[in-house]
Design a protein around this motif. Structure first.
Motif, PDB file in Angstrom:
ATOM      1  N   ALA A  63      52.236  66.719  64.216  1.00 17.36           N
ATOM      2  CA  ALA A  63      52.609  67.728  63.229  1.00 17.36           C
ATOM      3  C   ALA A  63      51.391  68.518  62.779  1.00 17.36           C
ATOM      4  O   ALA A  63      51.417  69.749  62.707  1.00 17.36           O
ATOM      5  N   ILE A  64      50.288  67.816  62.502  1.00 22.61           N
ATOM      6  CA  ILE A  64      49.115  68.503  61.986  1.00 22.61           C
ATOM      7  C   ILE A  64      48.550  69.428  63.063  1.00 22.61           C
ATOM      8  O   ILE A  64      48.034  70.512  62.770  1.00 22.61           O
ATOM      9  N   PHE A  70      49.666  76.929  64.244  1.00 17.61           N
ATOM     10  CA  PHE A  70      50.416  78.025  63.644  1.00 17.61           C
ATOM     11  C   PHE A  70      49.538  78.822  62.678  1.00 17.61           C
ATOM     12  O   PHE A  70      49.542  80.055  62.691  1.00 17.61           O
ATOM     13  N   ILE A  71      48.776  78.099  61.827  1.00 15.40           N
ATOM     14  CA  ILE A  71      47.907  78.778  60.859  1.00 15.40           C
ATOM     15  C   ILE A  71      46.910  79.676  61.602  1.00 15.40           C
ATOM     16  O   ILE A  71      46.678  80.826  61.216  1.00 15.40           O
ATOM     17  N   GLY A  72      46.339  79.156  62.691  1.00 15.61           N
ATOM     18  CA  GLY A  72      45.402  79.953  63.485  1.00 15.61           C
ATOM     19  C   GLY A  72      46.069  81.188  64.069  1.00 15.61           C
ATOM     20  O   GLY A  72      45.507  82.286  64.061  1.00 15.61           O
ATOM     21  N   SER A 282      56.145  79.098  64.825  1.00 18.82           N
ATOM     22  CA  SER A 282      56.712  79.120  63.479  1.00 18.82           C
ATOM     23  C   SER A 282      57.977  78.263  63.421  1.00 18.82           C
ATOM     24  O   SER A 282      58.158  77.456  62.508  1.00 18.82           O
ATOM     25  N   GLY A 283      58.849  78.413  64.424  1.00 25.49           N
ATOM     26  CA  GLY A 283      60.111  77.673  64.439  1.00 25.49           C
ATOM     27  C   GLY A 283      59.895  76.176  64.435  1.00 25.49           C
ATOM     28  O   GLY A 283      60.426  75.457  63.587  1.00 25.49           O
ATOM     29  N   ILE A 284      59.087  75.692  65.371  1.00 25.15           N
ATOM     30  CA  ILE A 284      58.936  74.243  65.497  1.00 25.15           C
ATOM     31  C   ILE A 284      58.126  73.684  64.322  1.00 25.15           C
ATOM     32  O   ILE A 284      58.340  72.555  63.885  1.00 25.15           O
ATOM     33  N   THR A 285      57.207  74.505  63.764  1.00 25.85           N
ATOM     34  CA  THR A 285      56.400  74.033  62.638  1.00 25.85           C
ATOM     35  C   THR A 285      57.240  73.915  61.371  1.00 25.85           C
ATOM     36  O   THR A 285      57.292  72.856  60.751  1.00 25.85           O
ATOM     37  N   ALA A 290      56.259  70.543  59.932  1.00 34.81           N
ATOM     38  CA  ALA A 290      55.677  70.638  58.589  1.00 34.81           C
ATOM     39  C   ALA A 290      56.457  69.818  57.556  1.00 34.81           C
ATOM     40  O   ALA A 290      55.850  69.032  56.820  1.00 34.81           O
ATOM     41  N   PRO A 291      57.811  69.950  57.492  1.00 31.80           N
ATOM     42  CA  PRO A 291      58.528  69.114  56.514  1.00 31.80           C
ATOM     43  C   PRO A 291      58.298  67.625  56.766  1.00 31.80           C
ATOM     44  O   PRO A 291      58.102  66.854  55.823  1.00 31.80           O
TER      45      PRO A 291
END
Lengths: 318, 318
Positions: A63-64, A70-72, A282-285, A290-291
């Motif tokens: 996850a991380i 994603f953030i990058g 974005s979708g998978i995160t 993320a949750p």
């Protein structure tokens, strides 16, 4: 079967995290507050339905990786360069202040200096993924403020690792014996970090300079790929590789992931492919990793660990 | 740290799987052949760089979930209904033939009937995810042929589970004691399966009948959602729930996943959101989970297990 058991844990954490995340968001709080709360409720602290396990730890690590990727991908390397000077100043100040405070407190209260410095280090460390997700969920990640905070957090993380290596050596040898500090090992470690950062910087510069050339080449390359989702597949392979290189350079794995995401930008992939990669990440995160990550984090706030930390909290407040 | 070790395994498997998958595809073979080969090469059979582990098993389970979800999203429930009758006939024939053969062989060679029936069952089982991925990679999944094969594989899977429960009881009690078979337990098991299938069927029917109403309601619902990727998030939660219900009904977990994917179609979500969910599922499946799944599968073809299976192969050929 144990592997079905893990899906029971996953679906419980995901469902409550989504529900509470949505509630938090509606109360104008960051979603991850609700997600962490979901873990606290389902975990050993309250209901005890879901328990920490190796399987959940692995999901947490995956996850991380996806969160930092994603953030990058979301951030813009040009904005980061612009905010560079401010970020370094903020970062240094946010590191120096706790250290000065630690020195003062240790002298005043007669606490040993080393534990005080450790405490200062802990206080000055900003959790990069948590800050990034809060900024992202508040819609501030791409703003000037968000970019500066993120850059400062990354600089912080790197400086902290260097100081930490130094303090660790001092701790092992004892303060009295500073002459025996292995400056060679510290130097090699710093050199490795510098090499990695220069390498990433050069890569970013090359992509930046030849920004007409790359998207065309990338398009040409992937038009020839016959397997499905070749771009996102190679993006993941490259990101894990850069992350492992960061680890080899004595930096954190996720610092590498973040840089990999930064480089796989519109300038490298072209707008269409970059948007597509961003959509998948974005979708998978936000739908899965993320949750789960924040709920698993919340699950680990066990009653015991909260009780254990009370003396430290008192020390902090005092 | 062990968790970084897993990323080393992941990146090696992913990189070689993508390379060999691409090569296989260019030789007009299904991609997954190359992906399985990557696992054979990196695993204990050849190089011994990557080894089976609990962590890889967990990734495998998550992978099969995303693969079956994607297959369900890709297929069209109307096509499946059309091919229903043909599929049932194919399925029954493909089950009956091995059983007749087993009976004949066991009588002719004087082998015990029960092991022969077990062997027949093994021969008649079609691996649903592997068939689905081969069809998908050959671009046949949505064709009449592909839909019929997939439907037959699903029917096969369900009938096999019923027969398996029966044979298992016969095996435990011994053939001589058929009167003591617990028909009650078998009946309850069949009833649970029937209930699950009727439930899924009704759900599909409702979505089909009110196909103007749903997309609007769904749009209205998700327009109010404040958290990101709410649709794909709830899709995952619903799919895991249906899969666990299938498991509770004595069916396979992945049969439930597949049905969940089928129901979350354009008719439920509307074209725009269905396309978006499909894009995310396709990206994470073909870029990450599917290559990993087949490489991990290949890794388990150890030299030992191949050697162990030679007697059975001889039996089969004889």
């Amino acid at each position: 079967m144990a592997l079905e058991q893990i899906f029971v844990s996953i679906v419980l954490l995901l469902a409550l995290a989504r529900l509470l995340g949505e509630l938090f968001k509606r109360m104008n709080q960051p979603t991850l507050g609700g997600e962490v709360l979901a873990g606290v409720i389902l975990g050993p602290t309250l209901l005890g339905i879901v328990h920490p396990s190796e399987n959940l730890d692995l999901i947490s690590s995956m996850a991380i990786f996806f969160i930092m990727l994603f953030i990058g991908l979301e951030m813009d390397i040009r904005q980061i360069r612009k905010s560079g000077k401010t970020a370094v100043i903020i970062s240094v100040v946010s590191l120096v202040l706790p250290f000065l405070a630690a020195y003062g407190i240790s002298t005043y209260f007669g606490i040993e200096l080393l534990p005080a410095l450790f405490m200062a280090l802990l206080l000055s460390v900003t959790s990069v993924p948590v800050s990034a997700m809060i900024l992202s969920q508040l819609g501030l990640l791409k703003s000037k403020l968000g970019t500066t905070v993120m850059s400062a957090a990354i600089v912080d993380d790197i400086i902290t690792l260097i100081i930490f290596a130094f303090i660790l050596q001092v701790h092992e040898l004892g303060v009295a014996d500073l002459s025996r500090i292995d400056y060679g090992a510290l130097g090699i470690s710093s050199l490795k970090m510098a090499l990695f950062l220069v390498g990433i910087g050069s890569l970013a510069l090359v992509v930046h300079k030849f920004n007409d050339w790359f998207p065309k080449k990338v398009e040409w390359f992937f038009a020839k790929a016959r397997t499905r989702e070749a771009i996102f597949g190679i993006l993941i392979i490259a990101a894990i590789t850069v992350s492992l290189l960061a680890e080899l350079a004595d930096l954190h794995f996720i610092i590498g992931t973040f840089f990999a995401g930064l480089i796989f930008s519109e300038r490298l992939l072209g707008k269409r492919e970059a948007d597509k990669a961003y959509g998948i990440a974005s979708g998978i995160t936000f739908a899965f990793f993320a949750p789960l990550f924040f709920a698993i984090l919340g699950m680990k706030f066990s009653g015991q660990s909260i009780a254990d930390s009370i003396p430290y909290l008192i020390l902090l407040i005092a």
